[in-house]
Design an enzyme around this catalytic site. Structure first.
Site, PDB file in Angstrom:
ATOM      1  N   TYR A  37     -21.148 -33.389  16.893  1.00 33.09           N
ATOM      2  CA  TYR A  37     -22.451 -32.738  16.734  1.00 33.09           C
ATOM      3  C   TYR A  37     -22.774 -32.530  15.257  1.00 33.09           C
ATOM      4  CZ  TYR A  37     -26.307 -29.495  17.578  1.00 33.09           C
ATOM      5  OH  TYR A  37     -27.539 -28.883  17.612  1.00 33.09           O
ATOM      6  N   LYS A  77     -25.900 -34.348  13.132  1.00 29.18           N
ATOM      7  CA  LYS A  77     -26.991 -33.610  12.495  1.00 29.18           C
ATOM      8  C   LYS A  77     -27.024 -33.856  10.982  1.00 29.18           C
ATOM      9  CE  LYS A  77     -28.708 -31.863  16.230  1.00 29.18           C
ATOM     10  NZ  LYS A  77     -30.024 -32.312  16.735  1.00 29.18           N
TER      11      LYS A  77
END
Length: 243
Positions: A148, A152
């Site tokens: 994750y 990002k």
């Protein structure tokens, strides 16, 4: 300021739940015709009754489905790349399959959809606005969030390159970077008070974000009131970065 999007078409991905749903609802309330994309047909069925617009079911981790959804959306003036997944895993236990799945939805789908939508904006010659939904995890290392955080970080850089290359066509591109947000996905990852407590303690406002907090920022960045704001990553973190 009186933000309105009358006569404009907005595409919102990941619109079935959480932040995406709140964005779709708000943009519709502000006059936009909203094309809402989600992989969940059940979520779309209920959303369809709450917005002025249409819905498209697609698994955006699949390139062909992502491209088809973007083409089906038609002539889009406003794009919100919100779709994202999180598979909490430590670095040593992150699997290649889960890493690839995360990057496919959180980064590749944004590229694929934005390419098609931006090409349409360029052909029509009227410009447009794009907002990518990133996270404070793009620059803050968070344990158990290997894929994750990586996705990002990549999304922030993708946003900057998009802004650099699409700016001459009067297509503004920005990202918003919320702290932990009170969505089903966010609460799943941060349901343990022993984990969420220390994080919340570092936020001067003393709370996590609500989906509407993010939606308000997105609406502003899409609007003509933000005409000179381009290529930024906007923290929506309650002051987290003041530490």
């Amino acid at each position: 300021m009186n933000i309105r999007f009358d006569g404009q078409r907005a595409l919102v991905t990941g619109a079935g739940k959480g932040i995406g749903r709140e964005i779709a609802l708000l943009l519709s309330q502000l006059g936009a015709y909203v094309v809402a994309v989600s992989r969940s047909r059940e979520d779309l069925e209920t959303l369809a009754h709450e917005i002025h617009g249409e819905v498209i079911a697609a698994e955006l981790g699949d390139v062909q489905q992502a491209q088809n959804a973007a083409r089906q959306a038609g002539k889009i003036n406003l794009l919100v790349n919100n779709a994202g997944i999180s598979i909490p895993q430590s670095f040593l236990k992150t699997t290649v399959e889960d890493f690839d799945a995360t990057m496919a939805v959180n980064v590749r789908a944004t590229m694929v959809i934005s390419q098609i939508i931006a090409q349409g904006m360029i052909q029509r010659g009227y410009g447009g606005a794009i907002v990518n939904i990133s996270s404070q995890s793009s620059h803050l290392a968070v344990a158990e969030h290997t894929a994750y955080c990586a996705s990002k970080g990549a999304l922030d850089q993708l946003t900057r390159v998009m802004a650099l290359e699409l700016g001459p066509f009067q297509i503004r591109v920005n990202a918003v970077n919320p702290t932990i947000t009170q969505t089903p996905m966010g609460m799943m990852a941060w349901s343990d008070p022993a984990k969420s407590g220390p994080m919340k303690a570092r936020i001067p406002l003393g709370r996590f974000a609500k989906p509407l907090d993010v939606a308000h920022a997105v609406a502003y960045l899409l609007s003509s009131d933000a005409d000179m704001i381009h290529g930024i990553t906007l923290p929506i973190d309650g002051g987290f970065q003041t530490h």
